[in-house]
Scaffold this motif. Sequence first.
Motif, short mmCIF file in Angstrom:
data_model
loop_
_atom_site.label_atom_id
_atom_site.label_comp_id
_atom_site.label_asym_id
_atom_site.label_seq_id
_atom_site.Cartn_x
_atom_site.Cartn_y
_atom_site.Cartn_z
N TYR A 17 -70.29 30.53 -18.96
CA TYR A 17 -68.96 30.08 -17.97
C TYR A 17 -69.26 28.93 -17.19
CZ TYR A 17 -68.23 35.17 -19.13
OH TYR A 17 -67.75 36.16 -19.93
N SER A 18 -70.32 28.14 -17.47
CA SER A 18 -70.56 26.76 -16.73
C SER A 18 -69.84 25.63 -17.39
CB SER A 18 -72.10 26.54 -16.34
OG SER A 18 -72.92 26.62 -17.60
N LYS A 19 -69.41 26.07 -18.78
CA LYS A 19 -69.08 24.95 -19.54
C LYS A 19 -67.76 24.48 -19.15
CE LYS A 19 -71.42 26.85 -23.69
NZ LYS A 19 -71.05 27.31 -25.17
N PRO A 20 -67.58 23.03 -18.99
CA PRO A 20 -66.37 22.78 -18.40
C PRO A 20 -65.02 23.00 -19.30
CG PRO A 20 -67.74 20.79 -19.15
CD PRO A 20 -68.37 22.27 -19.23
N PRO A 21 -63.95 23.54 -19.03
CA PRO A 21 -62.81 23.64 -19.80
C PRO A 21 -62.13 22.37 -20.00
CG PRO A 21 -62.16 24.17 -17.46
CD PRO A 21 -63.67 23.97 -17.55
N ASP A 22 -61.26 22.35 -21.25
CA ASP A 22 -60.69 21.10 -21.58
C ASP A 22 -59.63 21.08 -20.32
OD1 ASP A 22 -57.95 19.80 -22.55
OD2 ASP A 22 -59.56 19.34 -24.05
N GLU A 23 -59.36 20.05 -19.44
CA GLU A 23 -58.39 20.02 -18.25
C GLU A 23 -56.85 20.03 -18.83
OE1 GLU A 23 -59.38 16.81 -15.60
OE2 GLU A 23 -61.45 17.51 -15.45
N ALA A 24 -56.77 19.50 -19.90
CA ALA A 24 -55.48 19.28 -20.22
C ALA A 24 -55.04 20.87 -20.77
CB ALA A 24 -55.15 18.40 -21.47
N GLU A 25 -55.87 21.65 -21.28
CA GLU A 25 -55.47 23.15 -21.61
C GLU A 25 -55.43 23.80 -20.34
OE1 GLU A 25 -58.36 24.38 -24.21
OE2 GLU A 25 -58.14 23.05 -25.93
N VAL A 26 -56.01 23.39 -19.45
CA VAL A 26 -55.92 24.32 -18.23
C VAL A 26 -54.76 24.09 -17.39
CG1 VAL A 26 -56.80 24.60 -15.85
CG2 VAL A 26 -58.34 24.35 -17.71
N LYS A 27 -54.22 22.68 -17.42
CA LYS A 27 -52.78 22.52 -16.78
C LYS A 27 -51.82 22.96 -17.74
CE LYS A 27 -54.18 18.00 -16.37
NZ LYS A 27 -54.35 16.63 -15.95
N ASN A 28 -51.88 22.84 -19.17
CA ASN A 28 -50.75 23.46 -19.78
C ASN A 28 -50.60 25.22 -19.83
OD1 ASN A 28 -49.12 23.07 -22.13
ND2 ASN A 28 -50.40 24.45 -23.34
N LEU A 29 -51.74 25.78 -19.27
CA LEU A 29 -51.95 27.18 -19.38
C LEU A 29 -51.49 27.68 -17.81
CD1 LEU A 29 -52.76 29.63 -20.55
CD2 LEU A 29 -55.02 29.51 -19.67
N TYR A 30 -51.48 26.77 -17.02
CA TYR A 30 -51.21 27.23 -15.41
C TYR A 30 -49.84 26.75 -14.85
CZ TYR A 30 -55.31 30.44 -14.65
OH TYR A 30 -56.33 31.14 -14.50
N LYS A 31 -49.72 25.51 -15.36
CA LYS A 31 -48.55 24.77 -14.60
C LYS A 31 -47.11 25.30 -14.90
CE LYS A 31 -47.14 19.92 -14.07
NZ LYS A 31 -45.62 20.16 -14.16
N PRO A 32 -46.81 25.80 -16.01
CA PRO A 32 -45.43 26.58 -16.28
C PRO A 32 -45.50 27.66 -15.21
CG PRO A 32 -46.42 25.96 -18.41
CD PRO A 32 -47.65 25.74 -17.25
N LEU A 33 -46.57 28.46 -14.92
CA LEU A 33 -46.45 29.62 -14.01
C LEU A 33 -46.51 28.96 -12.65
CD1 LEU A 33 -46.89 32.39 -13.25
CD2 LEU A 33 -49.38 32.09 -13.42
N PHE A 34 -47.28 28.07 -12.28
CA PHE A 34 -47.06 27.60 -11.01
C PHE A 34 -45.76 26.82 -10.63
CE2 PHE A 34 -51.98 27.79 -10.49
CZ PHE A 34 -52.02 29.11 -10.00
N ASP A 35 -45.21 26.10 -11.51
CA ASP A 35 -43.79 25.58 -11.40
C ASP A 35 -42.83 26.59 -11.24
OD1 ASP A 35 -44.87 22.89 -12.08
OD2 ASP A 35 -44.25 22.80 -13.85
N LEU A 36 -42.86 27.72 -12.02
CA LEU A 36 -42.22 28.80 -11.53
C LEU A 36 -42.09 29.35 -10.56
CD1 LEU A 36 -39.81 30.83 -12.92
CD2 LEU A 36 -41.61 32.08 -13.80
#
Length: 322
Positions: free
Chosen positions: A110-129
Amino acid sequence: MVENIVVFTGAGASRPLGYPTTTEFFAKDLVSEVAENPVQKDVLRKAASYLNLKAPHVDVEAILQLLDPFERFFNEKSGQFMLKHLSPSQDIKAVIPLLHNIRRRVFNIYSKPPDEAEVKNLYKPLFDLLDVKNNRILLFTTNYDRVPDVLIKHYNNEGITVWDGFNKFGEWDPSGYQEKSGLYVYRLHGCLSWVRDSNTIKNTHVYKPIENRLDYHLVLYPGYKGNPLKEDEPFSYSHKILSETLRKVRLIVVIGFSFRDDAINNAFKEAIKTNVFYITPKLEEIKSLKEILGTCVVHPSEPSKFEDRTWLQHLKNLINSI
């Protein structure tokens, strides 16, 4: 008017980003990642067998619930006496090193850094809504990973208020949770970068285990069944705010949480009379959740995955109806 909206994420929310759930923790091979010798392998296999768990679906949460009490006992005077003078079996002596190895694997995964673009792609539509620019989004999570760090960085760069309980010096400071729009993160089970430095709690933003001092990190490992209100302030404060907030908000979006944590379950149970719950886990999770929360659970007619955006339209319709 700024509205409070709760987003609650468990291990399943980070699964699309490559982080395993508790039942995927040991992968296909039960013993190779954590057992250093034949005795440890035997203990792990016996524990899985006792719990009726079979690879590749051995739940690390269940394993730790079973084995953790051994460590607490052997850290006490009576346990030390047994270890030194009563010649316990090799199996018993192998439990604590095995526990330490499992916790190291928690860090490794769980310490491995995630792909930042993938994180934004996953969460941004939800937080925009949910309109994070004009509403107050409270993100409660039981995950230890770096995903919240990526979200905080992104929305801070967007000029949106963000706070995760720690100031710019890495010191615990809950005063930053303000009553205005923005993204506010509460890590209910801690974070791999939290440490106890003397009497001070700090977020080092360093995701590496301190060898021989895993207790230095402020993490409630899988299987924790204590009372978080009696733990260090970052835990007690976050659980207190969760209980208070669930009673007030109209909408709670729950993603990837299996509801096996008694303290969190109780917080939800106390709030069900006044809230609408929107759930997006798998079908079997919806079924078990309804047994806990009753008829206030709302979900799509076809259960979705977090990464499938089809459920967002259903959520939009729900928001417009309440």
